[in-house]
Design a protein around this motif. Structure first.
Motif, PDB file in Angstrom:
ATOM      1  N   TYR A 223       0.813  -1.134   0.102  1.00 39.16           N
ATOM      2  CA  TYR A 223      -0.139  -0.049  -0.084  1.00 39.16           C
ATOM      3  C   TYR A 223       0.890   1.289  -0.055  1.00 39.16           C
ATOM      4  O   TYR A 223       1.747   1.163   0.790  1.00 39.16           O
ATOM      5  CB  TYR A 223      -0.933   0.211   1.245  1.00 39.16           C
ATOM      6  CG  TYR A 223      -1.901  -0.941   1.210  1.00 39.16           C
ATOM      7  CD1 TYR A 223      -3.299  -0.511   0.513  1.00 39.16           C
ATOM      8  CD2 TYR A 223      -1.996  -2.318   1.573  1.00 39.16           C
ATOM      9  CE1 TYR A 223      -4.450  -1.562   0.169  1.00 39.16           C
ATOM     10  CE2 TYR A 223      -2.950  -3.340   1.368  1.00 39.16           C
ATOM     11  CZ  TYR A 223      -4.327  -2.786   0.651  1.00 39.16           C
ATOM     12  OH  TYR A 223      -5.121  -3.602   0.712  1.00 39.16           O
ATOM     13  N   ARG A 224       0.461   2.260  -0.670  1.00 42.50           N
ATOM     14  CA  ARG A 224       1.259   3.518  -1.012  1.00 42.50           C
ATOM     15  C   ARG A 224       0.722   4.503  -0.489  1.00 42.50           C
ATOM     16  O   ARG A 224      -0.306   4.520   0.186  1.00 42.50           O
ATOM     17  CB  ARG A 224       1.611   3.598  -2.475  1.00 42.50           C
ATOM     18  CG  ARG A 224       1.928   2.487  -3.451  1.00 42.50           C
ATOM     19  CD  ARG A 224       2.955   1.958  -2.769  1.00 42.50           C
ATOM     20  NE  ARG A 224       3.794   0.892  -3.304  1.00 42.50           N
ATOM     21  CZ  ARG A 224       4.664   0.417  -4.342  1.00 42.50           C
ATOM     22  NH1 ARG A 224       4.706   1.785  -4.822  1.00 42.50           N
ATOM     23  NH2 ARG A 224       4.983  -0.565  -4.749  1.00 42.50           N
ATOM     24  N   LEU A 225       1.354   5.786  -0.622  1.00 39.80           N
ATOM     25  CA  LEU A 225       0.691   6.975  -0.258  1.00 39.80           C
ATOM     26  C   LEU A 225      -0.089   7.686  -1.534  1.00 39.80           C
ATOM     27  O   LEU A 225       0.407   7.495  -2.460  1.00 39.80           O
ATOM     28  CB  LEU A 225       1.927   8.075   0.420  1.00 39.80           C
ATOM     29  CG  LEU A 225       2.793   7.763   1.373  1.00 39.80           C
ATOM     30  CD1 LEU A 225       3.544   8.969   1.744  1.00 39.80           C
ATOM     31  CD2 LEU A 225       2.000   7.256   2.520  1.00 39.80           C
ATOM     32  N   GLU A 226      -1.279   8.191  -0.947  1.00 44.39           N
ATOM     33  CA  GLU A 226      -2.202   8.719  -1.645  1.00 44.39           C
ATOM     34  C   GLU A 226      -2.351  10.315  -1.686  1.00 44.39           C
ATOM     35  O   GLU A 226      -2.291  10.990  -0.747  1.00 44.39           O
ATOM     36  CB  GLU A 226      -3.672   8.124  -1.305  1.00 44.39           C
ATOM     37  CG  GLU A 226      -4.946   8.430  -2.229  1.00 44.39           C
ATOM     38  CD  GLU A 226      -5.248   7.439  -3.293  1.00 44.39           C
ATOM     39  OE1 GLU A 226      -5.811   7.677  -4.420  1.00 44.39           O
ATOM     40  OE2 GLU A 226      -4.750   6.173  -3.149  1.00 44.39           O
ATOM     41  N   GLY A 227      -2.516  11.021  -2.869  1.00 46.01           N
ATOM     42  CA  GLY A 227      -2.411  12.204  -2.852  1.00 46.01           C
ATOM     43  C   GLY A 227      -1.522  13.283  -2.639  1.00 46.01           C
ATOM     44  O   GLY A 227      -1.900  14.392  -2.280  1.00 46.01           O
ATOM     45  N   ILE A 228      -0.074  12.688  -2.569  1.00 46.10           N
ATOM     46  CA  ILE A 228       0.668  13.485  -2.601  1.00 46.10           C
ATOM     47  C   ILE A 228       1.934  13.097  -3.551  1.00 46.10           C
ATOM     48  O   ILE A 228       2.144  11.868  -3.645  1.00 46.10           O
ATOM     49  CB  ILE A 228       1.409  13.427  -1.163  1.00 46.10           C
ATOM     50  CG1 ILE A 228       2.366  14.533  -0.754  1.00 46.10           C
ATOM     51  CG2 ILE A 228       1.642  12.107  -0.589  1.00 46.10           C
ATOM     52  CD1 ILE A 228       2.684  14.908   0.633  1.00 46.10           C
TER      53      ILE A 228
END
Length: 341
Positions: A223-228
């Motif tokens: 799972y990754r970072l969303e919206g940046i």
């Protein structure tokens, strides 16, 4: 974080038993997602706990050295069980190297491997006298059965040790970054989590068997970072403000929506994102892709339903920045269990 005693204890819920229902899709008002807990830094090994467990997860990126493994497990032996989950592990000599790194204090009591996805469980020399049950299982998906690239999926060990029933799952979820839109990447990982929960041990499930007291899920969940974007994220990390990225974490987002890991606990993400580094350093990816850092490597735990006499205390949750052999940093946790009388 302060030295505050934080206990993860299962709330009593009325529900029918189902095979290995430790992760399930739930959208009812009772869903609570992942409960974030702080760390009690003081472990009184063998005095106030019935069972202490040290847990490691590491995506090795196909590289291994004895020095890295020895650094990872360290010299502290204040634990009963040691669980090591590895992804993209090279070869089949890891167990021998881990045994040597443990300096004969602990012996291998269980293992399950699926190509580069491996899970090892070590216990003290007299561990066999405390083992009442031990089973292993595995489940694969994606990558044309592992023919293309390294195999993804999950491997698991179920053990009854000192009368405490434990389930360890080490997984490597798929990436999909080159094959689908960003939103679908998350949906695919959610599906894989649910597929693993339904499939592991389903062939040997006994409807009369008792569920695990605790499930520990570890691995490269991807799972990754969303919206940046990469540079704003790295600027926050460079200023030790990575806690401001917690709201961007896909895993916490999806759990909060009731998609996955409902009722699990996880330590506060006080450490920096564990991926993606330049191998041989603690510098984030400087390739042309300039990947956004992310907490891909996680350790979650859950006191199972219908269990009201077990308390779990988290004594550490951290990454090991001093290990440079992979583009991921290892993550370790220390959990102690206490049986209430």
């Amino acid at each position: 974080m302060g030295n505050q005693l934080i206990i993860c204890k299962r709330r009593k819920l009325r529900s029918k038993k189902r095979p290995m229902g430790f992760v399930h899709h739930q959208t009812s008002p009772s869903q609570i997602g992942i409960r974030t807990v702080d760390v009690d830094n003081t472990c009184n090994f063998s005095t106030t706990s019935n069972l202490c467990i040290s847990i490691f997860t590491w995506n090795m990126n196909g590289q291994v050295s004895f020095e890295d493994l020895a650094e990872m497990v360290g010299s502290n032996r204040d634990f009963d069980l040691l669980a090591v989950g590895l992804q993209e592990a090279p070869g089949n000599k890891i167990a021998t190297m881990l045994s040597a790194a443990l300096n004969e204090s602990h012996t291998l009591i269980g293992k399950v491997t699926m190509q580069s996805l491996q899970l090892y469980l070590f216990g003290p020399k007299n561990a066999k006298s405390f083992i009442q049950e031990l089973h292993v299982d595995k489940e694969s998906f994606g990558g044309c059965g592992g023919i293309i690239g390294r195999k993804k999926g999950a491997v698991a060990i179920r053990i009854n040790y000192k009368g405490i029933r434990l389930l360890f799952i080490s997984c490597h979820l798929s990436v999909y970054l080159s094959f689908a839109a960003h939103g679908r990447n998350v949906q695919e990982r959610n599906y894989e989590c649910r597929h693993v929960s339904r499939s592991l041990f389903s062939k040997i499930w006994n409807p009369y068997s008792r569920p695990a007291h605790m499930t520990i899920w570890l691995g490269d969940l991807n799972y990754r970072l969303e919206g940046i974007n990469a540079h704003p994220a790295r600027n926050l990390i460079d200023q030790d403000l990575h806690h401001k990225l917690h709201g961007n974490d896909q895993l916490l987002q999806q759990a909060g929506e009731g998609q996955i890991f409902n009722g699990f606990c996880e330590g506060t993400l006080t450490f920096k994102p564990t991926y993606k580094y330049n191998k041989g350093s603690s510098d984030y990816d400087t390739s042309y892709k300039v990947r956004v850092p992310a907490w891909t490597d996680r350790i979650l735990f859950k006191i199972e339903e219908d269990t009201d006499n077990v308390e779990a205390t988290l004594h550490s949750y951290e990454s090991m920045d001093e290990i440079y052999g992979s583009d991921h940093k290892p993550v370790k946790a220390h959990i102690c269990l206490r049986l209430q009388t």
